[in-house]
Design an enzyme around this catalytic site. Structure first.
Site, PDB file in Angstrom:
ATOM      1  N   GLU A  84      -1.428   0.984  -5.678  1.00  0.00           N
ATOM      2  CA  GLU A  84      -1.205   2.546  -6.577  1.00  0.00           C
ATOM      3  C   GLU A  84       0.210   2.520  -7.656  1.00  0.00           C
ATOM      4  O   GLU A  84       0.086   3.528  -8.486  1.00  0.00           O
ATOM      5  CB  GLU A  84      -0.592   3.513  -5.131  1.00  0.00           C
ATOM      6  CG  GLU A  84      -1.937   3.783  -4.925  1.00  0.00           C
ATOM      7  CD  GLU A  84      -1.983   2.604  -3.066  1.00  0.00           C
ATOM      8  OE1 GLU A  84      -3.305   2.933  -2.556  1.00  0.00           O
ATOM      9  OE2 GLU A  84      -0.589   1.415  -3.457  1.00  0.00           O
ATOM     10  N   TRP A 143      -1.468   8.084  10.130  1.00  0.00           N
ATOM     11  CA  TRP A 143      -2.283   8.067   9.428  1.00  0.00           C
ATOM     12  C   TRP A 143      -3.551   7.426  10.083  1.00  0.00           C
ATOM     13  O   TRP A 143      -3.664   6.922  11.677  1.00  0.00           O
ATOM     14  CB  TRP A 143      -1.177   6.103   9.006  1.00  0.00           C
ATOM     15  CG  TRP A 143      -0.849   5.476  10.336  1.00  0.00           C
ATOM     16  CD1 TRP A 143      -1.027   4.915  11.006  1.00  0.00           C
ATOM     17  CD2 TRP A 143      -0.354   4.480   9.713  1.00  0.00           C
ATOM     18  NE1 TRP A 143      -1.061   3.897  11.562  1.00  0.00           N
ATOM     19  CE2 TRP A 143       0.178   3.346  10.684  1.00  0.00           C
ATOM     20  CE3 TRP A 143       1.193   4.072   8.609  1.00  0.00           C
ATOM     21  CZ2 TRP A 143       1.435   2.827  10.696  1.00  0.00           C
ATOM     22  CZ3 TRP A 143       1.995   3.597   8.699  1.00  0.00           C
ATOM     23  CH2 TRP A 143       2.045   2.574   9.732  1.00  0.00           C
ATOM     24  N   TYR A 146       0.515  10.739   4.231  1.00  0.00           N
ATOM     25  CA  TYR A 146       0.245  10.976   5.919  1.00  0.00           C
ATOM     26  C   TYR A 146       1.924  12.085   5.972  1.00  0.00           C
ATOM     27  O   TYR A 146       2.739  11.251   6.159  1.00  0.00           O
ATOM     28  CB  TYR A 146       0.407   9.224   6.194  1.00  0.00           C
ATOM     29  CG  TYR A 146      -0.243   8.534   6.068  1.00  0.00           C
ATOM     30  CD1 TYR A 146      -1.963   8.369   5.785  1.00  0.00           C
ATOM     31  CD2 TYR A 146       0.828   7.338   5.508  1.00  0.00           C
ATOM     32  CE1 TYR A 146      -2.177   7.230   5.173  1.00  0.00           C
ATOM     33  CE2 TYR A 146       0.230   6.110   4.715  1.00  0.00           C
ATOM     34  CZ  TYR A 146      -1.494   6.164   4.403  1.00  0.00           C
ATOM     35  OH  TYR A 146      -2.231   5.255   4.367  1.00  0.00           O
ATOM     36  N   ARG A 147       0.927  12.981   7.225  1.00  0.00           N
ATOM     37  CA  ARG A 147       1.842  14.266   7.682  1.00  0.00           C
ATOM     38  C   ARG A 147       2.964  12.974   8.446  1.00  0.00           C
ATOM     39  O   ARG A 147       2.428  11.785   9.073  1.00  0.00           O
ATOM     40  CB  ARG A 147       1.735  14.995   8.006  1.00  0.00           C
ATOM     41  CG  ARG A 147       0.743  14.971   9.501  1.00  0.00           C
ATOM     42  CD  ARG A 147       0.921  15.807   9.743  1.00  0.00           C
ATOM     43  NE  ARG A 147      -0.236  15.879  11.653  1.00  0.00           N
ATOM     44  CZ  ARG A 147      -1.476  15.818  12.121  1.00  0.00           C
ATOM     45  NH1 ARG A 147      -2.049  16.361  11.338  1.00  0.00           N
ATOM     46  NH2 ARG A 147      -1.808  16.237  13.073  1.00  0.00           N
ATOM     47  N   ASP A 183      -3.510  21.734   9.584  1.00  0.00           N
ATOM     48  CA  ASP A 183      -4.290  21.365   8.686  1.00  0.00           C
ATOM     49  C   ASP A 183      -4.771  21.996   7.325  1.00  0.00           C
ATOM     50  O   ASP A 183      -5.190  22.940   6.808  1.00  0.00           O
ATOM     51  CB  ASP A 183      -4.533  19.883   9.359  1.00  0.00           C
ATOM     52  CG  ASP A 183      -4.656  18.966   8.747  1.00  0.00           C
ATOM     53  OD1 ASP A 183      -4.507  18.514   7.172  1.00  0.00           O
ATOM     54  OD2 ASP A 183      -4.762  17.819   9.864  1.00  0.00           O
ATOM     55  N   ASN A 239       0.806  -1.237   0.227  1.00  0.00           N
ATOM     56  CA  ASN A 239      -0.181   0.079   0.465  1.00  0.00           C
ATOM     57  C   ASN A 239       1.131   1.132   0.261  1.00  0.00           C
ATOM     58  O   ASN A 239       1.620   1.001   0.885  1.00  0.00           O
ATOM     59  CB  ASN A 239      -1.091  -0.032   1.432  1.00  0.00           C
ATOM     60  CG  ASN A 239      -1.372   1.004   0.951  1.00  0.00           C
ATOM     61  OD1 ASN A 239      -1.394   2.490   2.011  1.00  0.00           O
ATOM     62  ND2 ASN A 239      -2.390   1.568   0.281  1.00  0.00           N
TER      63      ASN A 239
END
Length: 489
Positions: free
Chosen positions: A239, A192, A178-179, A288, A174
């Site tokens: 992906e 995540w 994610y920060r 964010d 996968n």
């Protein structure tokens, strides 16, 4: 298509859509302020060659317009993404019946087969991303210009990483974005969220008795591969395969030095490491993409065992905040790719739109061809049951002839056609981790609005008025007369 980030940067320079800033800038707050002004005024990509206390240049806003998003993905219009997917999905819904259709189908199948990632051997060719290697005590995340974006952020964050994990049961890869808050020279947070696939990998690892979950982080792949990490594809779809399909050639991968994960070989920077099951640490707050600070919370800790990078690497970053920011344009491209798959499940859907102000999960506008009583409500409930679309807080359904790119028209239709007592559906279900409005984290109410025109099929006895529309003949007449004037029509 571009083989790596630097090739795309050179292309943007040739198109005069990237500005190189040689003046000294601070990675804490200053780069964000500059970038926020630029993206909100439709400005160019930025390349900061002189970041304070750092030898690595920083690139940002490479996706921050529809034009750059199209260039990055190798299309003239974002709708072409959906057309590519539509051709493949069409073989599923309409299998070929004659020799010509079968030959065409074989060509399409071949294009998908060629999209599979290709693993290269370091014995045959050294991967660019492993030209420089740091192991053990030599690992130091401070060598890169990670940004502190907003005044109340908890620290510096890696904001545009590709995070790779493997399903501990199946081994399926996968890729997510994610920060990552940098805690010290060799540890970061891994933000995540609850509903993400990597979070499931972490949870499943604990359930089968593993003590660690390996992860690799790429910073600065080619533009298509970088964008692919943000795609809401099903867990079974790779992906990197999607990226290869869109690029027209496979993503080349190389195995990491210290863990059993493959990463894009032409990347700028790779972080290798692991997460201890059950080890959590306070992460955040962080300014964010909602336009608000996400709260401090506990998230897994990523331990970096190796850093590899190209000679003279480029650090790719982004900033988020009050919309629109760069992530809006990335999401806009995702909706065009997602539309054909939605139509496979809900063929009545004509188009979808996620306005920047809705920050993806707060507002989804859908146009449909309505056929029966409750049709709009059926679509709403179906959307709330589809993958990450389950997090959608507001769904607005309009008729098929509404131009979803024209938000003024959409607002007019909604406000004119809405009968609040009959046309509003309230539901309950999962919400995005970043949603702050609900009283219970990650769970709350949702609203569906049926803004379609009503008729006898809706049980309506009162006639519905016709739209005020000019005839095509008059439009054509005015167009022909108007064209000789140097005035926008």
């Amino acid at each position: 298509m571009f083989k790596d980030l630097r090739e795309y940067i050179e292309f943007l320079k040739l198109k005069d859509d990237l500005v190189v800033i040689d003046e000294l800038v601070d990675q804490d707050l200053e780069i964000t302020e500059i970038t926020d002004r630029v993206v909100k005024t439709g400005g160019p990509a930025l390349f900061f060659s002189n970041v304070k206390n750092n030898d690595v240049p920083l690139a940002i806003n490479i996706f921050g317009s529809q034009k750059r998003m199209c260039w990055a993905l190798g299309v003239n219009d974002l709708d072409e993404l959906g057309d590519k997917v539509d051709k493949i999905l069409g073989m599923v819904s309409k299998p070929p019946t004659n020799i010509f259709d079968k030959v065409s189908a074989l060509t399409k199948i071949a294009s998908v087969a060629k999209s599979q990632p290709k693993i290269i051997s370091p014995k045959n060719r050294k991967a660019p991303c492993q030209e420089v290697v740091f192991l053990g005590e030599s690992v130091d995340l401070n060598m890169f210009p990670a940004m502190k974006c907003w005044p109340d952020d908890a620290g510096r964050f890696i904001t545009l990483p590709l995070v790779m994990t493997k399903d501990p049961k199946t081994g399926i890869r996968n890729v997510g974005t994610y920060r990552m808050q940098i805690f010290d020279k060799n540890t970061t947070g891994m933000h995540w969220q609850t509903h993400k696939v990597a979070a499931q990998h972490y949870q499943d690892s604990g359930q089968i008795g593993n003590e660690k979950l390996e992860a690799a982080v790429v910073i600065g792949a080619d533009p298509v591969t970088t964008w692919s990490g943000s795609l809401p594809v099903p867990p079974s779809i790779d992906e990197f395969m999607v990226a290869g399909f869109l690029r027209g050639k496979p993503v080349e991968l190389v195995k990491c030095k210290t863990i059993d994960i493959e990463v894009p070989a032409n990347s700028e920077i790779v972080l290798e490491g692991y997460l201890n099951l059950g080890e959590l640490r306070k992460e955040g707050p962080f300014g964010d993409h909602t336009g608000y600070y996400s709260e401090e919370d506990e998230y897994p800790v990523f331990h970096v065992t190796a850093i590899t990078h190209r000679k003279d690497p480029i650090y790719l970053s982004t900033m988020v905040g009050i919309p629109p920011t760069e992530d809006y344009f990335m999401g806009l491209a995702s909706t065009r790719l997602m539309l054909p798959a939605l139509r496979m499940v809900l063929p009545e859907i004509v188009d979808i739109s996620m306005p920047a102000e809705g920050i993806f999960h707060n507002l989804l506008i859908i146009s449909i061809k309505k056929s029966y009583l409750g049709h709009a409500q059926k679509v709403m409930n179906a959307i709330w049951g589809l993958g990450l679309l389950m997090l959608t807080k507001t769904i607005v359904v309009v008729d098929h002839d509404v131009d979803l790119k024209d938000y003024s028209q959409v607002a007019w239709r909604v406000l004119s056609n809405l009968d609040p007592e009959k046309d509003i559906l309230i539901s309950q279900g999962p919400l995005d981790d970043l949603d702050h409005a609900s009283n219970t984290p990650r769970y709350g109410s949702k609203i569906g609005i049926d803004a379609t025109a009503k008729s006898k099929i809706d049980g309506r006895s009162r006639p519905w008025p016709s739209d005020i529309l000019m005839s095509k003949s008059i439009k054509d007449l005015v167009d022909s007369k108007w064209s000789k004037y140097n005035i926008s029509n």
